[in-house]
Scaffold this motif. Structure first.
Motif, PDB file in Angstrom:
ATOM      1  N   ASP A  15      11.016 -10.741  28.694  1.00 18.94           N
ATOM      2  CA  ASP A  15      10.670  -9.318  28.618  1.00 18.94           C
ATOM      3  C   ASP A  15       9.251  -9.118  28.088  1.00 18.94           C
ATOM      4  O   ASP A  15       8.484  -8.309  28.610  1.00 18.94           O
ATOM      5  CB  ASP A  15      11.656  -8.580  27.710  1.00 18.94           C
ATOM      6  CG  ASP A  15      13.017  -8.389  28.367  1.00 18.94           C
ATOM      7  OD1 ASP A  15      13.110  -8.534  29.604  1.00 18.94           O
ATOM      8  OD2 ASP A  15      13.981  -8.099  27.642  1.00 18.94           O
ATOM      9  N   ARG A  69      10.187  -3.128  28.720  1.00 16.43           N
ATOM     10  CA  ARG A  69      10.931  -3.848  27.685  1.00 16.43           C
ATOM     11  C   ARG A  69      10.077  -4.850  26.908  1.00 16.43           C
ATOM     12  O   ARG A  69      10.599  -5.612  26.095  1.00 16.43           O
ATOM     13  CB  ARG A  69      12.136  -4.572  28.310  1.00 16.43           C
ATOM     14  CG  ARG A  69      13.221  -3.616  28.817  1.00 16.43           C
ATOM     15  CD  ARG A  69      14.518  -4.353  29.081  1.00 16.43           C
ATOM     16  NE  ARG A  69      14.938  -5.184  27.960  1.00 16.43           N
ATOM     17  CZ  ARG A  69      15.516  -4.730  26.853  1.00 16.43           C
ATOM     18  NH1 ARG A  69      15.736  -3.431  26.705  1.00 16.43           N
ATOM     19  NH2 ARG A  69      15.887  -5.561  25.887  1.00 16.43           N
ATOM     20  N   GLY A 125      11.324  -6.757  23.568  1.00 18.39           N
ATOM     21  CA  GLY A 125      11.406  -8.214  23.555  1.00 18.39           C
ATOM     22  C   GLY A 125      10.657  -8.805  22.383  1.00 18.39           C
ATOM     23  O   GLY A 125      11.148  -9.705  21.689  1.00 18.39           O
TER      24      GLY A 125
END
Length: 427
Positions: free
Chosen positions: A190, A197, A201
């Motif tokens: 990610d 994201r 992450g």
């Protein structure tokens, strides 16, 4: 080549009007062709845009990359030097890879004596890993992973093998609990994808490593994290956290994609098939050829000019962002005038170059993981075949890395291996 963008975040300078966007669909399909087109248009240094129409300079020439990575005063590492820094929002998805937020205290964005001291500490901690034990861990965990799918006759080698092996082995070396390995894999992907994201992450990676830091402060052991915490350089908890994140992230994603890219080339490119399966080259040498031709680290960020700098055919203003086109440098026609030239050399820039390049112990560990992973795979499943047409294989949507989203394969089913569990083996 351009694609629809999110709102423009900064005023675009004249030098970057009409520049391509790194990370658009054409870039993901064939970054090598994008680099070649940029080289034909601009020469060794090209204006490019990042998400939000953020301008940067992409260095494509091997000689120019060596200049940038060697002259650390002119091409400096602290993101605080970026003249656009205050104009970009805190949630800009590329900040985790460009020194924003917590990453500003990372080893990657230090300079001078501080960088030398902290890089030395990381190198010493990694050098403490016993190479024989590390190789044994690589082989054992690779065998376990192959056992999990060898009976089925088909597998998706990225999710079931290449994404897992490096984090399992590096997690063992650093002291990350086994139950956290799979979630880290998703978080790494990610962050590097640079999409919506990316920040989530990065935050997951940070929470995992913060817990590791607390553990090694309270109950140190023989792992790399404990040795780094005890190093005389005296890292703070935040510095230790950031340097462990760099070590885990670099050790995982680049190694994963190196293994995946190598396996893919073995399946679709006759020259690489001959090299791996028929023994024309040692596996380690064949893997180095992949670093020349299809290196996992395509672009590395970043450097910032401390004053106006002449590079290639352009003069770059002070405070501008420079991106290192490592993959482009590896295929620079001035370096490799003939196809296949320099294949036996290690002059590739896949580990970068200069004071901020990947330390030698980290390179050795990465090569051990990929070599063992490929050897176990070929030994256990010698008749691997790609389970889809090559043009259907998808690549990760990352500006920085080139790695497969999935690598579906078929093979003759095989039973699990029988492990020696002690006693006298010949009775």
């Amino acid at each position: 080549m351009n694609s629809p963008q999110k709102p423009v975040l900064v005023e675009l300078p004249d030098s970057h009007r009409g520049a391509i966007v790194l990370g658009d669909p054409g870039y993901h399909r064939d970054p090598a062709e994008v680099f070649s087109a940029l080289r034909r248009t601009y020469g060794p240094v090209a204006p490019v845009l990042l998400v939000g129409q953020v301008p940067a300079w992409l260095v494509l020439g091997h000689r120019e990359l060596t200049q940038v990575t060697t002259d650390t005063r002119l091409f400096a590492r602290k993101a605080a030097r970026w003249r656009l820094r205050e104009q970009l929002p805190a949630d800009w998805p590329l900040w985790p890879m460009l020194g924003g937020g917590h990453t500003e205290s990372s080893l990657l964005y230090t300079e001078g004596d501080e960088h030398r001291q902290r890089a030395g500490a990381v190198s010493r901690a990694l050098a403490s890993v016993d190479p024989v034990e590390f190789r044994a861990q690589c082989e054992s965990r690779a065998e376990d992973l192959v056992d999990s799918f060898a009976h089925s006759g088909r597998a998706e080698l990225m999710a079931h093998y290449a994404l897992l092996l490096p984090v399992m082995v590096m997690g063992w070396a650093l002291g990350v609990p086994t139950e956290e390995h799979r979630d880290l894999v998703a978080a790494f992907t990610d962050q590097l994808a640079g999409g919506d994201r990316a920040l989530a992450g990065h935050q997951h990676i940070r929470r995992t490593v913060q817990a590791l830091v607390r553990r090694v402060r309270e109950r140190p052991s023989a792992d790399v994290a404990s040795r780094l915490a005890a190093d005389p350089v005296g890292l703070s908890d935040e510095q230790l956290c950031q340097d462990l994140i760099v070590t885990i992230l670099a050790g995982h994603q680049t190694t994963t994609y190196w293994m995946g890219n190598s396996t893919y080339r073995m399946l679709v490119d006759r020259r690489h098939t001959d090299a791996f399966i028929r023994g024309r080259l040692a596996v380690s040498q064949a893997l180095r050829e992949v670093l020349w031709d299809d290196t996992p680290t395509q672009v590395f960020a970043g450097r910032w000019t401390s004053r106006p700098a002449r590079l290639g055919h352009v003069t770059i203003p002070a405070g501008d962002l420079i991106l290192l086109g490592l993959a482009a440098g590896n295929t620079d026609p001035h370096l490799r005038a003939e196809p296949g030239g320099l294949r036996g050399s290690r002059a590739y820039l896949s580990y970068s170059h200069g004071p901020h390049s990947c330390p030698d112990p980290a390179r050795d560990l990465a090569e051990t993981i990929v070599t063992a992973g490929i050897e176990v795979l070929l030994d256990r499943l010698p008749d691997l075949h790609l389970a889809c047409p090559p043009e259907q294989v998808r690549w990760q949507p990352s500006v920085w890395m080139r790695g497969l989203e999935a690598l579906p394969v078929t093979f003759t089913p095989t039973p699990p291996t029988t492990r020696y569990a002690g006693g006298t083996p010949w009775i």
